[in-house]
Design a protein around this motif. Structure first.
Motif, PDB file in Angstrom:
ATOM      1  N   LEU A  33       0.818  -1.213   0.000  1.00 15.43           N
ATOM      2  CA  LEU A  33       0.000   0.000   0.000  1.00 15.43           C
ATOM      3  C   LEU A  33       0.851   1.262   0.000  1.00 15.43           C
ATOM      4  O   LEU A  33       0.312   2.369  -0.135  1.00 15.43           O
ATOM      5  N   PHE A  34       2.174   1.122   0.186  1.00 13.94           N
ATOM      6  CA  PHE A  34       3.074   2.277   0.260  1.00 13.94           C
ATOM      7  C   PHE A  34       2.600   3.273   1.323  1.00 13.94           C
ATOM      8  O   PHE A  34       2.666   4.484   1.140  1.00 13.94           O
ATOM      9  N   LEU A  35       2.104   2.758   2.440  1.00 15.13           N
ATOM     10  CA  LEU A  35       1.532   3.608   3.485  1.00 15.13           C
ATOM     11  C   LEU A  35       2.639   4.323   4.251  1.00 15.13           C
ATOM     12  O   LEU A  35       3.590   3.687   4.710  1.00 15.13           O
ATOM     13  N   PRO A  36       2.546   5.653   4.424  1.00 15.44           N
ATOM     14  CA  PRO A  36       3.593   6.395   5.157  1.00 15.44           C
ATOM     15  C   PRO A  36       3.703   5.942   6.608  1.00 15.44           C
ATOM     16  O   PRO A  36       2.705   5.606   7.257  1.00 15.44           O
ATOM     17  N   SER A  37       4.913   5.974   7.140  1.00 16.31           N
ATOM     18  CA  SER A  37       5.161   5.550   8.519  1.00 16.31           C
ATOM     19  C   SER A  37       4.440   6.442   9.516  1.00 16.31           C
ATOM     20  O   SER A  37       4.062   5.982  10.600  1.00 16.31           O
ATOM     21  N   SER A  38       4.245   7.720   9.187  1.00 19.79           N
ATOM     22  CA  SER A  38       3.569   8.631  10.112  1.00 19.79           C
ATOM     23  C   SER A  38       2.117   8.211  10.324  1.00 19.79           C
ATOM     24  O   SER A  38       1.584   8.342  11.436  1.00 19.79           O
ATOM     25  N   ILE A  39       1.464   7.697   9.289  1.00 16.25           N
ATOM     26  CA  ILE A  39       0.084   7.232   9.434  1.00 16.25           C
ATOM     27  C   ILE A  39       0.037   5.957  10.265  1.00 16.25           C
ATOM     28  O   ILE A  39      -0.813   5.797  11.144  1.00 16.25           O
ATOM     29  N   ILE A  40       0.978   5.051  10.011  1.00 16.93           N
ATOM     30  CA  ILE A  40       1.036   3.811  10.792  1.00 16.93           C
ATOM     31  C   ILE A  40       1.295   4.138  12.261  1.00 16.93           C
ATOM     32  O   ILE A  40       0.621   3.631  13.164  1.00 16.93           O
ATOM     33  N   GLY A  41       2.263   5.010  12.523  1.00 11.92           N
ATOM     34  CA  GLY A  41       2.562   5.406  13.894  1.00 11.92           C
ATOM     35  C   GLY A  41       1.405   6.136  14.541  1.00 11.92           C
ATOM     36  O   GLY A  41       1.138   5.963  15.744  1.00 11.92           O
ATOM     37  N   GLY A  42       0.677   6.951  13.769  1.00 12.27           N
ATOM     38  CA  GLY A  42      -0.468   7.667  14.311  1.00 12.27           C
ATOM     39  C   GLY A  42      -1.578   6.723  14.737  1.00 12.27           C
ATOM     40  O   GLY A  42      -2.183   6.896  15.808  1.00 12.27           O
ATOM     41  N   PHE A  43      -1.858   5.716  13.918  1.00  8.23           N
ATOM     42  CA  PHE A  43      -2.876   4.739  14.286  1.00  8.23           C
ATOM     43  C   PHE A  43      -2.454   3.946  15.525  1.00  8.23           C
ATOM     44  O   PHE A  43      -3.278   3.656  16.398  1.00  8.23           O
ATOM     45  N   LEU A  44      -1.175   3.603  15.612  1.00  6.03           N
ATOM     46  CA  LEU A  44      -0.686   2.882  16.783  1.00  6.03           C
ATOM     47  C   LEU A  44      -0.839   3.744  18.036  1.00  6.03           C
ATOM     48  O   LEU A  44      -1.256   3.249  19.100  1.00  6.03           O
ATOM     49  N   ALA A  45      -0.513   5.043  17.927  1.00  6.88           N
ATOM     50  CA  ALA A  45      -0.678   5.955  19.062  1.00  6.88           C
ATOM     51  C   ALA A  45      -2.140   6.075  19.463  1.00  6.88           C
ATOM     52  O   ALA A  45      -2.472   6.146  20.651  1.00  6.88           O
ATOM     53  N   LEU A  46      -3.040   6.097  18.470  1.00  5.76           N
ATOM     54  CA  LEU A  46      -4.470   6.167  18.767  1.00  5.76           C
ATOM     55  C   LEU A  46      -4.928   4.922  19.517  1.00  5.76           C
ATOM     56  O   LEU A  46      -5.688   5.013  20.495  1.00  5.76           O
ATOM     57  N   LEU A  47      -4.454   3.759  19.080  1.00  6.01           N
ATOM     58  CA  LEU A  47      -4.842   2.501  19.735  1.00  6.01           C
ATOM     59  C   LEU A  47      -4.300   2.399  21.152  1.00  6.01           C
ATOM     60  O   LEU A  47      -4.972   1.873  22.049  1.00  6.01           O
ATOM     61  N   LEU A  48      -3.086   2.914  21.377  1.00  9.41           N
ATOM     62  CA  LEU A  48      -2.448   2.792  22.695  1.00  9.41           C
ATOM     63  C   LEU A  48      -2.719   3.998  23.594  1.00  9.41           C
ATOM     64  O   LEU A  48      -2.193   4.065  24.705  1.00  9.41           O
ATOM     65  N   GLY A  49      -3.526   4.936  23.133  1.00  9.23           N
ATOM     66  CA  GLY A  49      -3.828   6.138  23.889  1.00  9.23           C
ATOM     67  C   GLY A  49      -5.138   6.042  24.637  1.00  9.23           C
ATOM     68  O   GLY A  49      -5.732   4.964  24.782  1.00  9.23           O
ATOM     69  N   PRO A  50      -5.653   7.174  25.107  1.00 13.50           N
ATOM     70  CA  PRO A  50      -6.868   7.177  25.930  1.00 13.50           C
ATOM     71  C   PRO A  50      -8.129   6.759  25.196  1.00 13.50           C
ATOM     72  O   PRO A  50      -9.082   6.295  25.822  1.00 13.50           O
ATOM     73  N   GLU A  51      -8.159   6.889  23.846  1.00 16.13           N
ATOM     74  CA  GLU A  51      -9.383   6.606  23.105  1.00 16.13           C
ATOM     75  C   GLU A  51      -9.677   5.110  22.989  1.00 16.13           C
ATOM     76  O   GLU A  51     -10.840   4.728  22.861  1.00 16.13           O
ATOM     77  N   VAL A  52      -8.641   4.271  23.020  1.00 15.24           N
ATOM     78  CA  VAL A  52      -8.867   2.830  22.858  1.00 15.24           C
ATOM     79  C   VAL A  52      -8.345   2.068  24.075  1.00 15.24           C
ATOM     80  O   VAL A  52      -9.128   1.573  24.898  1.00 15.24           O
ATOM     81  N   LEU A  53      -7.018   1.974  24.228  1.00 12.11           N
ATOM     82  CA  LEU A  53      -6.454   1.217  25.351  1.00 12.11           C
ATOM     83  C   LEU A  53      -6.876   1.812  26.686  1.00 12.11           C
ATOM     84  O   LEU A  53      -7.192   1.072  27.633  1.00 12.11           O
ATOM     85  N   GLY A  54      -6.904   3.148  26.775  1.00 11.84           N
ATOM     86  CA  GLY A  54      -7.296   3.789  28.030  1.00 11.84           C
ATOM     87  C   GLY A  54      -8.702   3.417  28.459  1.00 11.84           C
ATOM     88  O   GLY A  54      -8.960   3.181  29.642  1.00 11.84           O
ATOM     89  N   ARG A  55      -9.614   3.365  27.514  1.00 17.60           N
ATOM     90  CA  ARG A  55     -11.001   3.029  27.855  1.00 17.60           C
ATOM     91  C   ARG A  55     -11.144   1.565  28.268  1.00 17.60           C
ATOM     92  O   ARG A  55     -11.957   1.235  29.127  1.00 17.60           O
ATOM     93  N   ILE A  56     -10.354   0.712  27.639  1.00 16.92           N
ATOM     94  CA  ILE A  56     -10.392  -0.697  28.025  1.00 16.92           C
ATOM     95  C   ILE A  56      -9.865  -0.869  29.442  1.00 16.92           C
ATOM     96  O   ILE A  56     -10.482  -1.542  30.286  1.00 16.92           O
ATOM     97  N   LEU A  57      -8.715  -0.241  29.741  1.00 18.87           N
ATOM     98  CA  LEU A  57      -8.108  -0.395  31.068  1.00 18.87           C
ATOM     99  C   LEU A  57      -8.902   0.317  32.152  1.00 18.87           C
ATOM    100  O   LEU A  57      -8.860  -0.085  33.326  1.00 18.87           O
ATOM    101  N   GLU A  58      -9.645   1.360  31.782  1.00 19.47           N
ATOM    102  CA  GLU A  58     -10.436   2.095  32.774  1.00 19.47           C
ATOM    103  C   GLU A  58     -11.464   1.197  33.439  1.00 19.47           C
ATOM    104  O   GLU A  58     -11.810   1.374  34.610  1.00 19.47           O
TER     105      GLU A  58
END
Length: 469
Positions: A33-58
């Motif tokens: 897909l020739f996907l830029p690393s910044s997009i991949i890193g951004g999605f990873l940050a979203l998953l490991l941040g308050p919107e996804v992982l934070g809500r699960i751990l809460e």
């Protein structure tokens, strides 16, 4: 917040950029897909941040636990939320710094067909978005008419423009538009790359390309995002001696000067309004204009001055590109990492309708109009404009490099000339910045009429002038 805490948030950025690149190097389907690393890193940050992982751990640790922000901290999220609005000023200030500004006749002859096609698609996004808002989003979902501009703001403008408009959205009472625009920009980039690669494969099989005959010819290093050894060249030229000033420092200072000039122009417009039409109509229209399009104007002013008086060609375009690329990586990663999934969930149906309408218009416009407007190398040239219409200039350049890796067609030259006229208005330019305040001030109908006229003008010039050549 202490300086140390701010510095620590920057380390988080470095970490996610590196992890994004590592994932790109290891995951095959992301390479295709020739996907830029910044997009991949951004999605990873979203998953490991308050919107996804934070809500699960809460659910297990309680709402007062450190883990409600995932592996992030409150300071990281606060700084990251502000970064896109700052970085977009750098991205736009660098658009024309160090670039040679050609004559209008050369721009028209080389970039005219792509300008006509891009102009049609860009204004058409306003037409589609405003019609969708008037007919569906406002009456059925009670969404403000300003939403009619979001397709162009997000698709043509990308994450940076969406982030730069955050203050405008807030001032006009539509704060949710920021998260919707960031979400749309993400959909635009992803679908632009995915659909673009599909279109390239289709074009190769149907013999519609004149350069690439087999997409499997790309090397493994290229797919991983690593420059082949034989193709490596200097990232920038040393135009000054480091003992006098580091070249990167000089160019960064010039970018800062361009932003300052843009800020002075903006303050001048605000002051002019306050003592002229603003005093009569009691309006504050200019205060809603974000800084980034004026930073672009500042860059043009600086470049014109240097073209006239600088005999040593001290500004190097490659160095400016490195500053721009770094800023864009930071911007995209931070913007995706801080997007609110609550807002997108609340407006899910309108969000999907806007995304679907924008994608459908861009794809149909490319398939139907590009071969009829662009007289030669229509696919290699049109795919860049398609990519830009889906997810900013970087996506367009990426798709052009896939369709024409060695620059054998006039695609890159035409695209560059087109940008000189296109960027000051659409894709984050003055029209993009003014669209939301104008719709708020005068309603959607006048802007719809103007957009329709501009869209038809681009299509008619393209079809009956360039298309006949």
């Amino acid at each position: 917040m202490t300086p140390g805490q701010i510095g620590f948030t920057l380390l988080y950025l470095a970490f996610f950029l590196l992890v994004g690149k590592w994932i790109r190097m290891r995951v095959k389907w992301l390479q295709h897909l020739f996907l830029p690393s910044s997009i991949i890193g951004g999605f990873l940050a979203l998953l490991l941040g308050p919107e996804v992982l934070g809500r699960i751990l809460e659910n297990f640790t309680g709402e007062n636990s450190f883990w409600v922000n995932g592996i992030m901290t409150e300071e990281v999220m606060e700084v990251w939320s502000a970064l896109p609005g700052l970085m977009i000023n750098i991205v736009f200030a660098t658009l024309f710094l160090g670039a040679t500004i050609p004559s209008l006749s050369k721009v028209w002859n080389y970039g005219g067909p792509q300008l006509a096609f891009g102009w049609t698609i860009g204004w058409g996004q306003y037409v589609i978005g405003i019609l969708l808002t008037i007919l569906v989003l406002t009456p059925f979902f009670d969404i403000p008419p300003m939403a009619g501009a979001l397709i162009e703001v997000a698709f043509e403008g990308g994450h940076g423009t969406a982030a730069g408009m955050a203050g405008t959205f807030g001032d006009l009472g539509f704060e949710e538009a920021y998260d919707l625009a960031i979400g749309l920009a993400t959909v635009g980039v992803l679908s632009g790359v995915i659909i673009g690669i599909i279109l390239i494969n289709w074009a190769v099989r149907k013999k519609k390309t004149r350069v690439v005959k087999d997409v499997e010819d790309f090397s493994e290093l290229r797919k991983k995002g690593v420059m082949e050894f034989q193709n490596r060249e200097p990232a920038a030229n040393m135009t000054v001696r480091p003992e006098s000033i580091e070249p990167l420092s000089l160019h960064f200072a010039m970018v800062g000067l361009a932003i300052l000039v843009g800020w002075i122009v903006l303050q001048g417009l605000i002051g002019l309004e306050s003592v002229t039409w603003g005093a009569v109509t009691d309006s504050e229209f200019m205060t809603y204009i974000p800084l980034f399009p004026l930073a672009m104007i500042g860059g043009i002013i600086i470049q014109v001055i240097f073209n006239k008086f600088d005999q040593t060609e001290i500004l190097d375009r490659r160095m400016v590109n490195r500053i721009q690329g770094f800023s864009l990586d930071i911007l995209i990663l931070a913007a995706i990492g801080t997007v609110s999934l609550d807002v997108i969930g609340e407006y899910l149906v309108p969000f999907l309708l806007m995304a679907g309408a924008g994608i459908a218009w861009n794809v149909l416009g490319f398939i139907i109009l590009a071969p009829r407007i662009i007289p030669s190398y229509w696919f290699e040239r049109g795919i860049g404009d398609f990519g830009q219409s889906m997810g900013i200039t970087a996506t367009g350049l990426l798709l052009m490099r896939v369709a024409d890796p060695d620059g054998k067609s006039p695609a890159f030259e035409g695209f560059g000339y087109k940008q000189l006229v296109y960027e000051p208005f659409l894709g984050g330019g003055l029209v993009t910045a003014l669209s939301v305040p104008l719709i708020f001030q005068f309603g959607p109908i006048p802007f719809l009429i103007v957009s329709l006229v501009m869209c038809l003008l681009g299509a008619l010039v393209g079809l009956f002038y360039f298309g006949k050549n």
